[in-house]
Design a protein around this motif. Sequence first.
Motif, PDB file in Angstrom:
ATOM      1  N   LYS A  66      -4.013  11.446 -23.163  1.00 23.37           N
ATOM      2  CA  LYS A  66      -4.035  12.908 -23.170  1.00 23.37           C
ATOM      3  C   LYS A  66      -2.695  13.480 -23.660  1.00 23.37           C
ATOM      4  CE  LYS A  66      -7.728  13.506 -19.741  1.00 23.37           C
ATOM      5  NZ  LYS A  66      -8.492  12.304 -20.089  1.00 23.37           N
ATOM      6  N   HIS A 144     -11.701  14.571  -8.663  1.00 22.78           N
ATOM      7  CA  HIS A 144     -12.200  13.243  -9.008  1.00 22.78           C
ATOM      8  C   HIS A 144     -13.442  12.902  -8.202  1.00 22.78           C
ATOM      9  CE1 HIS A 144      -8.033  11.749 -10.635  1.00 22.78           C
ATOM     10  NE2 HIS A 144      -8.692  12.483 -11.511  1.00 22.78           N
ATOM     11  N   MET A 156      -3.516   2.201  -3.450  1.00 22.15           N
ATOM     12  CA  MET A 156      -2.432   2.613  -2.549  1.00 22.15           C
ATOM     13  C   MET A 156      -1.912   1.455  -1.699  1.00 22.15           C
ATOM     14  SD  MET A 156      -1.754   5.752  -3.096  1.00 22.15           S
ATOM     15  CE  MET A 156      -2.476   7.136  -3.999  1.00 22.15           C
TER      16      MET A 156
HETATM   17  C1  1PZ Z   1       3.375   5.923  -5.996  1.00 22.55           C
HETATM   18  C2  1PZ Z   1       2.562   6.721  -6.901  1.00 22.55           C
HETATM   19  C3  1PZ Z   1       1.106   6.462  -6.878  1.00 22.55           C
HETATM   20  C4  1PZ Z   1       0.473   7.056  -8.033  1.00 22.55           C
HETATM   21  C5  1PZ Z   1      -0.976   7.138  -7.906  1.00 22.55           C
HETATM   22  C6  1PZ Z   1      -1.556   7.690  -9.161  1.00 22.55           C
HETATM   23  C7  1PZ Z   1      -3.007   7.901  -9.007  1.00 22.55           C
HETATM   24  C8  1PZ Z   1      -3.602   8.560 -10.192  1.00 22.55           C
HETATM   25  C9  1PZ Z   1      -4.999   8.126 -10.402  1.00 22.55           C
HETATM   26  C10 1PZ Z   1      -5.627   8.841 -11.512  1.00 22.55           C
HETATM   27  C11 1PZ Z   1      -6.829   8.127 -12.041  1.00 22.55           C
HETATM   28  C12 1PZ Z   1      -7.294   8.803 -13.278  1.00 22.55           C
HETATM   29  C13 1PZ Z   1      -8.535   8.189 -13.825  1.00 22.55           C
HETATM   30  C14 1PZ Z   1      -9.178   9.054 -14.876  1.00 22.55           C
HETATM   31  C15 1PZ Z   1      -9.595  10.286 -14.543  1.00 22.55           C
HETATM   32  C16 1PZ Z   1     -10.296  11.171 -15.544  1.00 22.55           C
HETATM   33  O1  1PZ Z   1     -11.664  11.129 -15.227  1.00 22.55           O
HETATM   34  C17 1PZ Z   1      -9.785  12.579 -15.411  1.00 22.55           C
HETATM   35  C18 1PZ Z   1     -10.596  13.589 -16.216  1.00 22.55           C
HETATM   36  O2  1PZ Z   1     -10.453  13.320 -17.543  1.00 22.55           O
HETATM   37  P1  1PZ Z   1     -11.430  13.961 -18.665  1.00 22.55           P
HETATM   38  O3  1PZ Z   1     -12.820  13.933 -18.157  1.00 22.55           O
HETATM   39  O4  1PZ Z   1     -10.994  15.371 -18.937  1.00 22.55           O
HETATM   40  O5  1PZ Z   1     -11.226  13.090 -19.881  1.00 22.55           O
HETATM   41  N1  1PZ Z   1      -8.387  12.581 -15.777  1.00 22.55           N
HETATM   42  C19 1PZ Z   1      -7.446  13.073 -14.949  1.00 22.55           C
HETATM   43  O6  1PZ Z   1      -7.732  13.581 -13.890  1.00 22.55           O
HETATM   44  C20 1PZ Z   1      -6.015  12.988 -15.394  1.00 22.55           C
HETATM   45  C21 1PZ Z   1      -5.280  12.087 -14.461  1.00 22.55           C
HETATM   46  C22 1PZ Z   1      -3.834  12.005 -14.784  1.00 22.55           C
HETATM   47  C23 1PZ Z   1      -3.183  11.042 -13.849  1.00 22.55           C
HETATM   48  C24 1PZ Z   1      -1.731  11.249 -13.839  1.00 22.55           C
HETATM   49  C25 1PZ Z   1      -1.154  10.717 -12.600  1.00 22.55           C
HETATM   50  C26 1PZ Z   1       0.314  10.797 -12.620  1.00 22.55           C
HETATM   51  C27 1PZ Z   1       0.892  10.001 -11.493  1.00 22.55           C
HETATM   52  C28 1PZ Z   1       2.136   9.350 -11.901  1.00 22.55           C
HETATM   53  C29 1PZ Z   1       2.762   8.665 -10.768  1.00 22.55           C
HETATM   54  C30 1PZ Z   1       3.989   8.015 -11.189  1.00 22.55           C
END
Ligand code: 1PZ
Length: 207
Positions: A66, A144, A156
């Motif tokens: 993204k 989600h 986690m």
């Molecule tokens: C110690 C830190 C723990 C960090 C835990 C991070 C957990 C994040 C889990 C996110 C799983 C994302 C899986 C994909 C989800 C997609 O379905 C959605 C919708 O996307 P679309 O349909 O529009 O294509 N995407 C999202 O919600 C974006 C998620 C971004 C995740 C960024 C997390 C940043 C955390 C960084 C930590 C260092």
Amino acid sequence: MAEPVNGDKTLHQIADAFKDLANTVSDSQTSEVEVAPFSRACSLISPLFGSLGIAFKFAEMDYVAKVNDLAEASKSIQTLNSLIDRDVQANSVRSSGSRTRNLLRVKRGLDMVRVLFEQMIVTEGNSLKDPASKAYEQALAPYHGWAIRKAVSAGMYVLPTKEQLLKKLNEDEASAKVQMQIYASASEALIKYIDKLFVSRNLGTDW
Ligand code: 1PZ
């Protein structure tokens, strides 16, 4: 340009980049955030995923794709305002893979990191589980489905310790806290700015 003193330190790079963006936001009512520096700052977050281990590979892939899309967009679109306006005109705001939709997803990622850092600053002890769980619950879980929430809560349990994370980031606890606080404040201003871009166009932010 001379190499910055902390150029090799992920947290310092993140703090610096977001502080610059927050300054743009607060400069004046009419200032606009540009897509190029925004996507560049967001890409600095990506190395954090690597420090969290293999369990968050799927989150990294989604986030990086993204952010890359926004970086690509910056070649032809200057500001976040015009990026959204194009999708409004094309009636594609909520379409799968739209730039506006990706911007909203990336903003949630920034918010997740913001809450994570805030929680890490106030949480005693060596575990990241509580800070990470709280951050996920607040910033991402409401959007989600069941399967992703399950996978994240399994992840986690295999997070590194805070000590291991800071070592990978080449930080001691005191300097890490300073940088995390800078990011937390700066990103809060930026996140509010992005929310306003959506709300002022009646696009909503809860989809
Ligand atoms: C110690 C830190 C723990 C960090 C835990 C991070 C957990 C994040 C889990 C996110 C799983 C994302 C899986 C994909 C989800 C997609 O379905 C959605 C919708 O996307 P679309 O349909 O529009 O294509 N995407 C999202 O919600 C974006 C998620 C971004 C995740 C960024 C997390 C940043 C955390 C960084 C930590 C260092």
